[in-house]
Write a protein that holds these residues in place. Structure first.
Motif, short mmCIF file in Angstrom:
data_model
loop_
_atom_site.label_atom_id
_atom_site.label_comp_id
_atom_site.label_asym_id
_atom_site.label_seq_id
_atom_site.Cartn_x
_atom_site.Cartn_y
_atom_site.Cartn_z
N SER A 51 19.68 14.13 -24.94
CA SER A 51 20.83 15.02 -24.88
C SER A 51 21.42 15.16 -26.27
CB SER A 51 21.89 14.45 -23.92
OG SER A 51 23.03 15.29 -23.88
N VAL A 105 23.06 18.33 -29.40
CA VAL A 105 22.98 19.69 -29.92
C VAL A 105 22.57 19.63 -31.38
CG1 VAL A 105 24.67 20.67 -28.33
CG2 VAL A 105 25.45 19.70 -30.50
N GLU A 158 20.37 23.19 -27.59
CA GLU A 158 20.83 22.09 -26.76
C GLU A 158 19.62 21.34 -26.20
OE1 GLU A 158 23.10 21.34 -22.47
OE2 GLU A 158 22.62 23.37 -23.16
N ARG A 180 17.66 19.00 -23.64
CA ARG A 180 17.80 18.76 -22.21
C ARG A 180 16.74 17.78 -21.71
NH1 ARG A 180 18.06 24.56 -19.48
NH2 ARG A 180 16.11 24.77 -20.62
N TRP A 201 14.30 22.21 -24.93
CA TRP A 201 15.49 22.67 -25.64
C TRP A 201 15.87 24.07 -25.17
CZ3 TRP A 201 17.93 19.93 -29.73
CH2 TRP A 201 17.30 18.72 -30.08
#
Length: 603
Positions: free
Chosen positions: A241, A243, A280, A282, A287
């Protein structure tokens, strides 16, 4: 008996000796009395050597002090009331200090409370002494009370010892707490179930990530990364997780794939240097691109509005690759492969939607097509669609082209927007070209530009005399008509003038008056009128120049007067008999038919 506070004392830490100044230890104290030191602690008097020296136990605990306050409290031989009061004081002291040992986390506060209790005990002892003086006369069992007081004194000593231990324990707990606080790594974040950040959470400086088909942005040491290289990106490294703000330093393809690299719009993207995107992580789902921002500020667009479109091969065979084209493709439209425009022999259109690259062409990979605003492919890549839009880079001109001397130089037909006009011929017009054409013109010499409101509309609506190095901008109005948009006079280094004008040669007439338009649009700062020899005369040769002075007196036969405005200059002559000096030093009359005059001005 009152407490003894006469004079001051000096005590040394860890020493039993107390040295007095202005004290009377021999007459006012005895062995066994209580000594309240400058540090607020209680001690037992163990020896009295003189009025100025006594010994205490334990050794002095406080910091070394000179000329400090003290008190000696009589303990032995007093009545029960005095003992009871002292016992009450020590009880309060003991209760005040006991909290230090009960709560280690507040040991520091407990120690302070113990010291406050000691002060309270001292005050209570003062009150007890006063009461003891009253009770002494009525006490019948003073000896028993004194014995009891001695026992209470021992209890007080014990309480004081315990208080000291509590204070020592409190200091230990405080040191342990400080060590624990120092051992915490404040550079690490602590997992919390939820809270509010009290200040900004700043990212580490942006870091570079090496060129790769799967750049390791997840392992980067910052949330902000600079993606290096041009390799097509098919995914990023795994990250549970988080960014990453990604900046691209060059043009490269981002390959859309659901569940691995989900791009906005669900299609491949071609980046440009300076573009940025937010991704982001995941976990196992790869991504997801949250947004994409082009450096030029333009939004992402589809193929139908002018952007390039990247097409993937749908099938390959030996020596050929097939691509499916979207609706709107026109057979014969240009195709680029790896930055190269393919020749028509490199590909064949099988129908309106498929193109097959043949043997000898680029065999596999991807091709790029360019659509125009109408939704069809641009048919001629050498021409720009000039229906409007925004250039994505600089539009550079061809190098300046020199145009031969002419009264109507062909600047419209020149192969560059920058032209140099050679020669000195008076210019009356330019050639015919489409309306809107712009030409930047540099003059190589002095020449006259004739103003014409239709064909050659000059600034100020007057003729302009150019000089070498002057620059002007002209715009075509179509039909051979041009207008001047700007004129800049060249200036020699250190010149104080921004404009210079020289008129054409003018014929001389008796009592003449000539009006000339100068085109400078200002009244000049300096001007002169010059005689120009056209035919040898009176010892002067062709080309000789004689500056003329202003007219002087009402009967003079020589001189001139210039009258200036922002648009014109008026030359006013005296009689035609112009007198000049010759080599012999005498005056002679010139043949005015063999001479001309011209005006020069600077502004």
């Amino acid at each position: 008996m009152a407490w003894q506070r006469q004079g001051t004392v000096s005590c040394t830490q860890n020493s039993p000796t107390v040295t007095g100044a202005g004290t009377a230890f021999v007459s006012n104290s005895r062995v066994g009395d209580a000594f309240l030191g400058p540090d607020g602690r209680w001690y037992e008097v163990t020896n009295i050597a003189s009025d100025g020296v006594l010994a205490i136990q334990p050794v002095y605990q406080g910091t070394t002090v000179a000329a400090g306050t003290y008190a000696i409290v009589p303990i032995q031989g007093y009545n029960k009331a005095s003992a009871d009061a002292l016992r009450l004081a020590t009880k309060e002291f003991t209760e005040g200090t006991s909290s230090a040992s009960e709560n280690a986390a507040k040991a520091e506060q407990s120690a302070a409370a113990a010291l406050e209790s000691q002060g309270a005990a001292a005050g209570a002892a003062d009150t007890a002494t006063e009461k003891a003086q009253v009770a002494t006369s009525a006490a019948s069992t003073a000896t028993q009370q004194a014995q009891a007081a001695a026992g209470d004194r021992q209890a007080a000593d014990s309480a004081a010892t315990n208080a000291g231990k509590s204070a020592s324990d409190a200091k230990g707990y405080r040191d342990q707490a400080a060590q624990s606080a120092a051992s915490i790594d404040t550079s690490k974040l602590v997992n919390k179930a939820g809270d509010t950040i009290a200040g900004p959470l700043n990212w580490a400086p942006r870091v570079d990530v090496a060129d790769s088909a799967t750049p390791a942005i997840g392992a980067a040491a910052s949330n902000s990364v600079n993606l290096i290289g041009t390799t097509t990106v098919t995914g990023f490294d795994a990250l549970a997780s988080g960014v990453r703000l990604v900046r691209f330093n060059a043009s490269r393809t981002l390959r859309h794939e659901a569940g691995k690299l989900d791009l906005v719009g669900g299609a491949d993207l071609m980046t440009a240097a300076g573009d940025t995107a937010l991704f982001e992580a995941r976990g196992s789902n790869g991504w997801r691109m949250a947004f994409y921002q082009r450096k030029d500020g333009k939004a992402l667009k589809g193929s139908s509005d002018g952007n390039a479109q990247i097409l993937k091969a749908t099938s390959t065979a030996v020596g050929q690759t097939t691509f499916n084209f979207p609706t709107g493709y026109t057979v014969g439209s240009p195709i680029w492969y790896q930055g190269t425009l393919l020749d028509s022999q490199d590909y064949t259109a099988t129908d309106g939607n498929n193109v097959v690259l043949q043997v000898g062409a680029k065999s596999v990979g991807e091709i790029m097509t360019l659509f125009n605003v109408a939704g069809t492919l641009v048919s001629d890549p050498t021409k720009l669609p000039l229906s409007g839009g925004q250039m994505q880079g600089a539009l550079d001109f061809q190098a300046p082209i020199t145009i031969a001397d002419s009264a109507t130089p062909a600047i419209g037909a020149s192969g560059s927007n920058n032209v140099v006009l050679a020669g000195t011929t008076t210019i009356t017009a330019f050639d015919v070209t489409a309306a809107g054409a712009i030409r930047w013109v540099k003059f190589s010499g002095s020449r006259l530009l004739n103003h014409d409101a239709t064909k050659l509309a000059l600034l100020g609506g007057v003729n302009i005399q150019t000089n070498a190095g002057d620059m002007a901008v002209f715009r075509s109005l179509g039909g051979g008509n041009w207008e001047m948009l700007d004129y800049t006079a060249s200036l020699p280094p250190g010149s104080i003038f921004s404009k210079e004008w020289t008129s054409a040669n003018q014929a001389i007439s008796s009592n003449g008056r000539i009006t000339l338009a100068h085109g400078m649009n200002v009244v000049p700062k300096m001007s002169s009128l010059e005689l120009i020899c056209l035919v040898a005369n009176a010892e002067y040769s062709v080309g000789d120049v004689i500056p003329l002075p202003n007219a002087q007196g009402t009967s003079a036969n020589f001189g001139y007067q210039l009258k200036w405005s922002t648009a014109n200059v008026v030359i006013m002559y005296a009689a035609a008999n112009l007198l000049v000096l010759v080599n012999s030093g005498t005056w002679t009359t010139l043949n005015t038919a063999q001479w001309a005059v011209r005006v020069r001005a600077w502004a």
